[in-house]
Design an enzyme around this catalytic site. Structure first.
Site, PDB file in Angstrom:
ATOM      1  N   GLN A  12      41.410  28.034   8.665  1.00  0.00           N
ATOM      2  CA  GLN A  12      40.355  25.829   8.673  1.00  0.00           C
ATOM      3  C   GLN A  12      41.415  25.655   6.946  1.00  0.00           C
ATOM      4  O   GLN A  12      40.094  24.984   6.633  1.00  0.00           O
ATOM      5  CB  GLN A  12      38.510  26.047   8.473  1.00  0.00           C
ATOM      6  CG  GLN A  12      38.690  26.316  10.026  1.00  0.00           C
ATOM      7  CD  GLN A  12      37.368  26.616  10.518  1.00  0.00           C
ATOM      8  OE1 GLN A  12      36.884  27.939  10.607  1.00  0.00           O
ATOM      9  NE2 GLN A  12      36.642  25.822   9.343  1.00  0.00           N
ATOM     10  N   ARG A  21      22.457  26.412   1.682  1.00  0.00           N
ATOM     11  CA  ARG A  21      22.525  25.493   2.692  1.00  0.00           C
ATOM     12  C   ARG A  21      21.351  25.799   3.630  1.00  0.00           C
ATOM     13  O   ARG A  21      20.859  25.510   4.528  1.00  0.00           O
ATOM     14  CB  ARG A  21      23.722  25.668   3.372  1.00  0.00           C
ATOM     15  CG  ARG A  21      23.796  24.133   4.860  1.00  0.00           C
ATOM     16  CD  ARG A  21      24.556  24.123   5.162  1.00  0.00           C
ATOM     17  NE  ARG A  21      25.598  22.472   4.537  1.00  0.00           N
ATOM     18  CZ  ARG A  21      25.379  21.913   4.886  1.00  0.00           C
ATOM     19  NH1 ARG A  21      25.048  20.593   5.283  1.00  0.00           N
ATOM     20  NH2 ARG A  21      26.759  20.845   4.332  1.00  0.00           N
ATOM     21  N   GLU A  25      28.621  20.428  13.324  1.00  0.00           N
ATOM     22  CA  GLU A  25      28.022  21.013  13.201  1.00  0.00           C
ATOM     23  C   GLU A  25      26.152  20.946  13.628  1.00  0.00           C
ATOM     24  O   GLU A  25      25.538  22.029  14.444  1.00  0.00           O
ATOM     25  CB  GLU A  25      27.159  22.012  11.887  1.00  0.00           C
ATOM     26  CG  GLU A  25      28.459  22.675  11.313  1.00  0.00           C
ATOM     27  CD  GLU A  25      28.997  22.691   9.795  1.00  0.00           C
ATOM     28  OE1 GLU A  25      28.864  21.764   8.948  1.00  0.00           O
ATOM     29  OE2 GLU A  25      28.980  23.937   9.662  1.00  0.00           O
TER      30      GLU A  25
HETATM   31  N1  MTE Z   1      34.787  22.799  17.733  1.00  0.00           N
HETATM   32  C1  MTE Z   1      35.818  23.400  18.685  1.00  0.00           C
HETATM   33  N2  MTE Z   1      35.896  23.394  19.338  1.00  0.00           N
HETATM   34  N3  MTE Z   1      36.262  24.312  17.839  1.00  0.00           N
HETATM   35  C2  MTE Z   1      35.493  24.834  16.654  1.00  0.00           C
HETATM   36  O1  MTE Z   1      35.860  25.526  16.523  1.00  0.00           O
HETATM   37  N4  MTE Z   1      34.237  23.849  14.726  1.00  0.00           N
HETATM   38  C3  MTE Z   1      32.092  24.102  14.130  1.00  0.00           C
HETATM   39  C4  MTE Z   1      32.670  21.821  14.650  1.00  0.00           C
HETATM   40  N5  MTE Z   1      33.926  21.401  16.295  1.00  0.00           N
HETATM   41  C5  MTE Z   1      35.055  24.075  16.086  1.00  0.00           C
HETATM   42  C6  MTE Z   1      34.081  23.190  16.995  1.00  0.00           C
HETATM   43  C7  MTE Z   1      32.029  23.683  12.648  1.00  0.00           C
HETATM   44  S1  MTE Z   1      31.881  25.101  12.270  1.00  0.00           S
HETATM   45  C8  MTE Z   1      32.810  22.284  12.492  1.00  0.00           C
HETATM   46  S2  MTE Z   1      32.564  22.578  10.776  1.00  0.00           S
HETATM   47  C9  MTE Z   1      33.389  21.050  12.417  1.00  0.00           C
HETATM   48  O2  MTE Z   1      33.675  21.834  13.830  1.00  0.00           O
HETATM   49  C10 MTE Z   1      34.265  21.712  12.109  1.00  0.00           C
HETATM   50  O3  MTE Z   1      35.635  19.815  11.966  1.00  0.00           O
HETATM   51  P1  MTE Z   1      35.244  18.311  11.782  1.00  0.00           P
HETATM   52  O4  MTE Z   1      34.875  18.932  11.136  1.00  0.00           O
HETATM   53  O5  MTE Z   1      36.417  17.816  11.799  1.00  0.00           O
HETATM   54  O6  MTE Z   1      34.052  18.122  12.536  1.00  0.00           O
HETATM   55  N1  HPA Z   2      29.239  24.004   4.672  1.00  0.00           N
HETATM   56  C1  HPA Z   2      30.825  24.390   5.005  1.00  0.00           C
HETATM   57  N2  HPA Z   2      31.855  25.050   4.209  1.00  0.00           N
HETATM   58  C2  HPA Z   2      31.370  25.191   3.222  1.00  0.00           C
HETATM   59  C3  HPA Z   2      30.538  24.327   2.418  1.00  0.00           C
HETATM   60  C4  HPA Z   2      29.492  23.767   2.947  1.00  0.00           C
HETATM   61  O1  HPA Z   2      28.189  22.913   2.275  1.00  0.00           O
HETATM   62  N3  HPA Z   2      30.365  24.566   1.443  1.00  0.00           N
HETATM   63  C5  HPA Z   2      31.755  25.720   1.297  1.00  0.00           C
HETATM   64  N4  HPA Z   2      31.869  25.922   2.377  1.00  0.00           N
HETATM   65 MO1  MOS Z   3      32.027  25.067   9.985  1.00  0.00          MO
HETATM   66  S1  MOS Z   3      30.611  26.831   9.862  1.00  0.00           S
HETATM   67  O1  MOS Z   3      31.255  24.414   7.978  1.00  0.00           O
HETATM   68  O2  MOS Z   3      33.356  26.146   9.734  1.00  0.00           O
END
Ligand code: MTE
Ligand code: HPA
Ligand code: MOS
Length: 804
Positions: free
Chosen positions: A222, A335, A740
Site C-alpha cells: 500500500q 486514532r 474504512e
Molecule cells: N477494499 C478492498 N477490496 N481491499 C482492501 O484491501 N482496504 C481498506 C479499504 N477497502 C481494502 C478495501 C482500507 S484499510 C483502506 S484504508 C481503504 O480501502 C484504502 O483505499 P481508499 O483510500 O482508496 O479507500
Molecule cells: N490512517 C491510516 N494510516 C496511517 C495513518 C492514519 O491515520 N497515519 C499514518 N498512517
Molecule cells: Mo487502511 S487501515 O488506513 O490501510
C-alpha cells in the site's frame, strides 16, 4: 494570470457523467477470469531465485549463535543471508526504529525473521529454512499488554486528551470531580481481540536487479514510496536507484501499509547479492506468524450521566497491545483516542492512550486504524446506561448524539454535518420499524426461554484525513498520446477497493471523455514520487484531487491552444463527450484537437498535486482540527441466539451510510458490504490464540474463522447510501471517503448480541461481552446473566432506579 479555478469553479461543481455513476471495477473481468496479475503471477526471468524466511521458534530470547551450514548445504540453495550481511540500515521501522530486518541479537517474537534463504525452487528454499541450528537464551515472554503497561514497558509514551465541557483544558482530578457530581456513575472494562488481515494474496515481492545499483521491485504494497526508501536504505544506495511498482494487491486492509516492506527488502538483498531476480511470497502460516495484526485493546471507562441518560463526563483509558515494536502504533492508538466518542458528545472528557509492548509480531494498521477499538468503550456504555436507567439503548444513543450546542469533540474539533447522525438514525428507525420490532422481539423473548433475539441500531462517525499531517498530499501524472488515449498515473494503490476505477472516472469527467479512453497504469515510484500510503480511506480524496489538478492544467492548455488555433473566444470553448464545443456547436473531435495540438508543439502531458487544507493537530495540548471532515453511517441489526449453546446468527442488517455525493455507488456499496462483514468477523468469530510460549496457534483458515458467505444473512443485508447530502468540505465532487468507516457499522452486531443477552435479566442488567464474541463467550455471558437473574429473582420488579 488565469487560475485553474476560473475554468472549473471548484471541486463542488455539479458532477456530470462519468462520475456519480455506477461503473464496474476496472479489473472486474480480470479478477473473475483469473487474468489479473498479482506479484506471484508475473513472468519470471530465467534464473529467478525463490526465497524463504528462517523464522524464530521462540518468542523472547538472546540470539547466541546462528549456524546456517546445513541450510547452505541443502539441495538447490544458492544464497543464505543473515543480519551481518545487510549492507546498509538493518532497522526497517517505518516511523520509529525497532524492526530489525533480520534479528542480530534479541529475538522479540515467535516467528521473527532470522535469515533468508534463496534457492532454485520455492520448495527447496522452504525446506532448507528449517535446517538452521539456532542457539538462544530465553528471556521472559510477555503476552499481556496490561502487565507490560504496569511495568512501564511501552513502545511509545502515553498520550492524553483532556478537555472540559466549557472548552478549557482539564486534567484527571478536575474531570473525576465533575464525574462524581453526576446523578449516575457507571464504569466498566472490556477486552477486544486482534484481527488477522487475511488478505487473499499474502505478502509478496519480486526484485529485478538492473545495471549497477539499480533495481526494479514489484511489491504488493500500500506504500510503494516507503518500500523504495527502505530498500534503498537497506542496500545503502540512493533512493533514485530503486523503483517500486505495484499494479494491484489481492487485498491489503492496512496489513500492507508498512509490513510489505521487509519482504521486499529481503528480496532486494538477495537480488543485489546474487545479481539474479528474487521472489519472496510468504506461505499463509508464515505470513500469519511473521506479520502484525489489528491491535487487541483493553478498555476501561467511567461515565457520569444525568437522569435522562446523557453523558456529562467521561474517563476512558485505552491500552493497545502493540506487539514488540512501535510500527504505526503511535498513530493507531491516537486514532483510537480520536474515536473514543464515536458519535456522542462526552462533555468533560479525559481520554488516555497507552502503547504496551508484548512479545508478539508488531501490530499494525487494519481498516479503521484503531478507530473501531476506540469506539467500543462508549458503545458498551450506551447499553450499560440504558439498562441502569431502564431505557432502550436506542433512546440513550439518540440522546447522546452530537447536536446543536454539543458539537465539539474532546479534542476540540467542531463536528461538521453532525445533524446527519440523527438523520441516519431516524431514517433507519423508520424504515427498519425499530419500535414495532422491539415489541415483537420482547414478546418473542418472553415466550422463548432458550432462543432469544436481540436488536440494535448504532451510529458511526469516522474522521477523514491522516492524523500525520504530512501524509495528506498526493500527486498525479497525466499523459495524452497522439491517438487521443489518456494514461493516468497517481500515487494511490489498488487493493480491490476500486480506487483506479474512481480515478478513471475523475480524469474522464475533467477531460470530457468516456472512461474507455482513460487507462490507469501501475503505481510506480518513478512516475509519481514521494507518495503517501494508500490508507486512512483517503485514496480517492487525495489522488482524485491531484488527478483533477493535472487534468485541469492540461485542459486549460488545450483550450488556450484551441482558442488561438480556431480563432474562437476562449470562454466559449468546452470539452464534453469527446468533442470540443464552441459557440456554434462542435468544432472538432478530441482526437482532432490532440493531433492539432501535437503538430503545434503543445505539451500533452501534465502533473497535478493536492494537499488537504485546514487540518492541524497539536499533540502537546491534545487539541486541533485533525480531520478534514467526518463520514457517518448507521446500522440496524437483528440477531438470534441460542443462550444455552451460545450459537447465534445474524438475521438481518440494514445499513444507511453517508458517502456525500458518491463517486461510484456500486463500488461504494461494495465497500460498505465488505467493511461491515469484515467488522462482523472482528467482533464475532475471528479469534487469535497464542500458547503461553508466544506461538500463534491460529495460523490458517482451519483454526482462524473469517466470515463466509453463509454468515451473511441471505437476502437480508440491505445497504443504502444517504442521498442529498453532499460533503460540506470541498472534497472531490463533494464525495466522502468510504474505505474504512463502514467497518464500524458491525458494532451493531455485537450490540444486538448484548441486547439478546440482556433479555435473560428482563433487560435489567448489561452484561460484559468481550470481543470476539465467539459462541463460547456468548454462552458464558448467558450463564452469567442467568445466575444474576436467579439471585435477583424479583418477578415483575422495576429496573433499579437508585443512583449508585
Ligand atoms: N477494499 C478492498 N477490496 N481491499 C482492501 O484491501 N482496504 C481498506 C479499504 N477497502 C481494502 C478495501 C482500507 S484499510 C483502506 S484504508 C481503504 O480501502 C484504502 O483505499 P481508499 O483510500 O482508496 O479507500
Ligand atoms: N490512517 C491510516 N494510516 C496511517 C495513518 C492514519 O491515520 N497515519 C499514518 N498512517
Ligand atoms: Mo487502511 S487501515 O488506513 O490501510
Amino acid at each position: 494570470m488565469r487560475t485553474l479555478h476560473s475554468l472549473e469553479s471548484d471541486a463542488s461543481a455539479a458532477p456530470a457523467a462519468p462520475v456519480l455513476q455506477s461503473r464496474q471495477h476496472e479489473s472486474a473481468q480480470r479478477h473473475v477470469s483469473g487474468s489479473a496479475r498479482y506479484v506471484d503471477d508475473l513472468p519470471l526471468p530465467t534464473g529467478t531465485l525463490h526465497l524463504a524466511i528462517g523464522m524464530s521458534e521462540v518468542a523472547h530470547a538472546t540470539l547466541d549463535a546462528l549456524d546456517l551450514e546445513a541450510v547452505r548445504r541443502a539441495p538447490g540453495v544458492v544464497c543464505v543471508l543473515s543480519a551481518a550481511d545487510i549492507p546498509g540500515h538493518s532497522d526497517v521501522g517505518p516511523v520509529f526504529p525497532g524492526d530489525p530486518l533480520l534479528v542480530s541479537d534479541i529475538i522479540s517474537h515467535h516467528g521473527q525473521a532470522l535469515f533468508v534463504v534463496a534457492a532454485d525452487s520455492e520448495r527447496a528454499a522452504r525446506q532448507a529454512a528449517r535446517l538452521a541450528k539456532v542457539a538462544t537464551t530465553p528471556l521472559p515472554v510477555c503476552l499481556d499488554p496490561r502487565e507490560a503497561a504496569n511495568r512501564g514497558d511501552l513502545v511509545r509514551p502515553t498520550h492524553t486528551q483532556a478537555r472540559l465541557a466549557n472548552g478549557r483544558a482539564g486534567d484527571l482530578d478536575s474531570i473525576s470531580n465533575k464525574l462524581a457530581k453526576s446523578a449516575w456513575q457507571l464504569s466498566g472494562e472490556l477486552e477486544s481481540g486482534g484481527q488477522e488481515h487475511f488478505y487473499l494474496e499474502s505478502q509478496a515481492a519480486l526484485a529485478l536487479p538492473g545495471e549497477d545499483d539499480e533495481m526494479l521491485v514489484h511489491s504488493s504494497s500500500q506504500h510503494p514510496s516507503e518500500v523504495q526508501k527502505l530498500i534503498a536504505e537497506v542496500l545503502g544506495v540512493p533512493f533514485h536507484a530503486i523503483t517500486v511498482e505495484t499494479r494491484r494487491m489481492g487485498g491489503g486492509f492496512g496489513g500492507k501499509e508498512t509490513q510489505a516492506a521487509p519482504v521486499a527488502c529481503l528480496a532486494a538483498m538477495i537480488a543485489r547479492r546474487t545479481g539474479r531476480a528474487a521472489r519472496l511470497r510468504l506461505a499463509r502460516a508464515d505470513d500469519m506468524r511473521l506479520t502484525g495484526k489489528r491491535h487487541p485493546f483493553h478498555h476501561r471507562y467511567e461515565f457520569g450521566v444525568d437522569d435522562s441518560g446523557r453523558i456529562e463526563s467521561a474517563i476512558i483509558e485505552l491500552t493497545g497491545d502493540c506487539g514488540h515494536s512501535p510500527d504505526l502504533s503511535d498513530a493507531i492508538v491516537d486514532r483510537a483516542m480520536f474515536h473514543a466518542d464515536n458519535a456522542y458528545y462526552l462533555g468533560n472528557a479525559h481520554v488516555r492512550g497507552i502503547r504496551a509492548r508484548t512479545n508478539v509480531a508488531s501490530n499494525t494498521a487494519f481498516r479503521g486504524f484503531g478507530g473501531p477499538q476506540g469506539m467500543l468503550a462508549v458503545e458498551s456504555a450506551m447499553e450499560d446506561i440504558a439498562r441502569r436507567l431502564g431505557r432502550d439503548p436506542l433512546e440513550i444513543r439518540k440522546r447522546n448524539l452530537y447536536c446543536e450546542g454539543r458539537e465539539t469533540t474532546h479534542y476540540g474539533q467542531h463536528v461538521n454535518q453532525h445533524p446527519l447522525l440523527a438523520t441516519l438514525i431516524d431514517q433507519l428507525e423508520d424504515s427498519g420499524r425499530y419500535w414495532a420490532r422491539r415489541a415483537e422481539i420482547r414478546a418473542f423473548n418472553a415466550a422463548n426461554p432458550v432462543v432469544r433475539k436481540g436488536l440494535a441500531l448504532t451510529p458511526v462517525k469516522f474522521g477523514i484525513s491522516f492524523t500525520a499531517k504530512h501524509f495528506n498530499q498526493a500527486g498525479a501524472l497525466v499523459h495524452v498520446y497522439t491517438d487521443g488515449s489518456v494514461q493516468v498515473n497517481h500515487g494511490g494503490t489498488e487493493m480491490g477497493q476500486g480506487l483506479h476505477t474512481k480515478i478513471t472516472q475523475v480524469a474522464a469527467r475533467e477531460l470530457g471523455l468516456s472512461v474507455d479512453k482513460v487507462r490507469i497504469t501501475a503505481t510506480r515510484t518513478d512516475k509519481v514520487p514521494n507518495t503517501s500510503p494508500t490508507a486512512a480511506s483517503s485514496g480517492a480524496d487525495l489522488n482524485g484531487m491531484a488527478t483533477r489538478d493535472a487534468c485541469l492544467r492540461l485542459k486549460m492548455r488545450l483550450l488556450d491552444f484551441a482558442a488561438e488555433h480556431l480563432a474562437q473566444p476562449r470562454v466559449s470553448l468546452s470539452l464534453t463527450d469527446g468533442e470540443l464545443h464552441g459557440p456554434s456547436g462542435v468544432l472538432m473531435t478530441w482526437g482532432e484537437l490532440i493531433q492539432a495540438a501535437y503538430l503545434e508543439r503543445i505539451s500533452l502531458s501534465d502533473k497535478g498535486f493536492y494537499a488537504t487544507p485546514d487540518i492541524h493537530y497539536d499533540r502537546a495540548s491534545g487539541t486541533g482540527h485533525p480531520f478534514y471532515y467526518y463520514a457517518f453511517g448507521a446500522a440496524l441489526c437483528e440477531v438470534v441466539v441460542d443462550t444455552l449453546s451460545g450459537e447465534y446468527r445474524l438475521e438481518s442488517a440494514e445499513i444507511l451510510h453517508d458517502v456525500g455525493d458518491s463517486l461510484n455507488p456500486a463500488i461504494d456499496i461494495g465497500q460498505i458490504e465488505g467493511g461491515f462483514v469484515q467488522g462482523m468477523g472482528w467482533l464475532t468469530t475471528e479469534e487469535l490464540k497464542w500458547n503461553e510460549d508466544g506461538r500463534l496457534l491460529t495460523d490458517g483458515p482451519a483454526t482462524y474463522k473469517i466470515p463466509a458467505i453463509s454468515d451473511v444473512p441471505a437476502g437480508a443485508l440491505k445497504v443504502r447510501l444517504l442521498e442529498g447530502h453532499p460533503n460540506s468540505a470541498a472534497s472531490i465532487y463533494r464525495s466522502k471517503a468510504v474505505g474504512e468507516p463502514p467497518f464500524m457499522l458491525a458494532i451493531s452486531v455485537w450490540a444486538a448480541l448484548r441486547d439478546a443477552l440482556a433479555s435473560l435479566t428482563d433487560y435489567r442488567r448489561a452484561v460484559r461481552l468481550d470481543t470476539p464474541a465467539t459462541p463460547e463467550r456468548v454462552m458464558l455471558a448467558a450463564r452469567e446473566q442467568r445466575d444474576w437473574q436467579e439471585q435477583h429473582d424479583t418477578a415483575g420488579a422495576e429496573p433499579t432506579q437508585v443512583p449508585s
